[in-house]
Design a protein around this motif. Structure first.
Motif, PDB file in Angstrom:
ATOM      1  N   THR A  47       0.853  -1.184   0.000  1.00  0.00           N
ATOM      2  CA  THR A  47       0.000   0.000   0.000  1.00  0.00           C
ATOM      3  C   THR A  47       0.888   1.233   0.000  1.00  0.00           C
ATOM      4  O   THR A  47       1.876   1.283   0.731  1.00  0.00           O
ATOM      5  N   ASN A  49       0.754   5.655   0.110  1.00  0.00           N
ATOM      6  CA  ASN A  49      -0.101   6.815   0.323  1.00  0.00           C
ATOM      7  C   ASN A  49       0.738   8.068   0.408  1.00  0.00           C
ATOM      8  O   ASN A  49       1.920   8.026   0.718  1.00  0.00           O
ATOM      9  N   SER A  58      -5.871  12.888  -6.625  1.00  0.00           N
ATOM     10  CA  SER A  58      -5.556  11.512  -6.979  1.00  0.00           C
ATOM     11  C   SER A  58      -4.199  11.522  -7.661  1.00  0.00           C
ATOM     12  O   SER A  58      -3.642  12.583  -7.940  1.00  0.00           O
ATOM     13  N   GLY A  61       0.305   6.071 -10.007  1.00  0.00           N
ATOM     14  CA  GLY A  61       1.461   5.435  -9.389  1.00  0.00           C
ATOM     15  C   GLY A  61       2.238   4.623 -10.404  1.00  0.00           C
ATOM     16  O   GLY A  61       1.675   4.074 -11.361  1.00  0.00           O
ATOM     17  N   PHE A  71      -0.402   1.885 -11.239  1.00  0.00           N
ATOM     18  CA  PHE A  71      -1.567   1.739 -10.379  1.00  0.00           C
ATOM     19  C   PHE A  71      -2.107   3.132 -10.089  1.00  0.00           C
ATOM     20  O   PHE A  71      -1.465   4.133 -10.404  1.00  0.00           O
ATOM     21  N   THR A  72      -3.292   3.215  -9.508  1.00  0.00           N
ATOM     22  CA  THR A  72      -3.934   4.493  -9.238  1.00  0.00           C
ATOM     23  C   THR A  72      -4.032   4.737  -7.733  1.00  0.00           C
ATOM     24  O   THR A  72      -4.343   3.824  -6.974  1.00  0.00           O
ATOM     25  N   LEU A  73      -3.767   5.970  -7.331  1.00  0.00           N
ATOM     26  CA  LEU A  73      -3.967   6.402  -5.950  1.00  0.00           C
ATOM     27  C   LEU A  73      -5.216   7.269  -5.930  1.00  0.00           C
ATOM     28  O   LEU A  73      -5.318   8.236  -6.687  1.00  0.00           O
ATOM     29  N   MET A  74      -6.171   6.921  -5.080  1.00  0.00           N
ATOM     30  CA  MET A  74      -7.447   7.628  -4.994  1.00  0.00           C
ATOM     31  C   MET A  74      -7.560   8.350  -3.657  1.00  0.00           C
ATOM     32  O   MET A  74      -6.956   7.941  -2.676  1.00  0.00           O
ATOM     33  N   SER A  76      -8.740   9.488  -0.008  1.00  0.00           N
ATOM     34  CA  SER A  76      -9.168   8.664   1.111  1.00  0.00           C
ATOM     35  C   SER A  76      -9.512   9.561   2.290  1.00  0.00           C
ATOM     36  O   SER A  76      -9.089  10.710   2.352  1.00  0.00           O
ATOM     37  N   GLY A  84      -3.135   4.000  -2.754  1.00  0.00           N
ATOM     38  CA  GLY A  84      -3.185   3.021  -3.827  1.00  0.00           C
ATOM     39  C   GLY A  84      -2.483   1.742  -3.411  1.00  0.00           C
ATOM     40  O   GLY A  84      -1.754   1.700  -2.417  1.00  0.00           O
ATOM     41  N   ARG A  85      -2.708   0.669  -4.204  1.00  0.00           N
ATOM     42  CA  ARG A  85      -2.114  -0.635  -3.904  1.00  0.00           C
ATOM     43  C   ARG A  85      -1.584  -1.272  -5.183  1.00  0.00           C
ATOM     44  O   ARG A  85      -2.116  -1.068  -6.260  1.00  0.00           O
ATOM     45  N   ALA A 101       4.807   8.426  -7.639  1.00  0.00           N
ATOM     46  CA  ALA A 101       3.407   8.818  -7.819  1.00  0.00           C
ATOM     47  C   ALA A 101       3.378  10.259  -8.312  1.00  0.00           C
ATOM     48  O   ALA A 101       4.055  11.117  -7.749  1.00  0.00           O
TER      49      ALA A 101
END
Length: 174
Positions: A47, A49, A58, A61, A71-74, A76, A84-85, A101
């Motif tokens: 994970t 962040n 957002s 990544g 990958f995508t970081l959204m 929170s 994101g993960r 990112a």
């Protein structure tokens, strides 16, 4: 003598204040990418962040350095971070990899963090196992008869000590 002491105290105070003013605030550092866990084994989920993208930001990544792709970081609710993960590929080699990112929207910031890949899983150091050998207690073992005998011996000693103190007080009065 007092003047010298005041001068030295004032100088020490000025140096201390200057030192505190130059200390960076790591807790509020929004320019980094937090990678959890920092050390992972191939096949595990990681994970990431960051607070660099803002409350509603957002990010895209990039974990291609380790072979995991993008990958995508959204946004929170967790401290207003973008989260994101990604999964570390099973064929990942041991080493340290840079995870990147890039924030989208109003803040187009790029943040980085490091991921260390290890072939052996780390044991969880937060969960203690076994007993603690402190040298206190446990000499008689878990036998309930011996424990009861120990408690009885303590009770007799306490009663005897109380009786002796009471007798001494009575002897002092006469």
């Amino acid at each position: 003598m007092r003047r010298t002491a005041r001068l030295l105290t004032g100088s020490a105070l000025a140096v201390a204040i200057a030192g505190l003013a130059s200390v960076p605030a790591y807790a509020a550092d929004t320019r980094s990418l937090e990678v959890v866990p920092a050390t992972a084994v191939p096949g595990s989920e990681v994970t990431v962040n960051t607070a660099a993208c803002g409350a509603d930001g957002s990010a895209a990544g990039d974990a291609t350095a380790v072979g995991a792709g993008t990958f995508t970081l959204m946004p929170s609710t967790h401290e207003q971070d973008a989260i994101g993960r990604f999964r570390v590929p099973p064929g990942a080699q041991p080493g340290t990899y840079e995870i990147v990112a890039k924030c989208s929207g109003a803040r187009q910031t790029t943040v980085t963090g490091d991921l260390m890949v290890s072939l052996t899983a780390l044991k969880d150091p937060a969960l203690p196992r076994g007993s603690v050998h402190t040298g206190v207690g446990g000499a008689l073992g878990p036998d309930p008869v011996k424990s009861a005998a120990g408690v009885a011996a303590l009770a007799i000693a306490a009663a005897g000590g109380t009786w002796l103190l009471h007798r001494r007080v009575r002897d002092d009065r006469t």
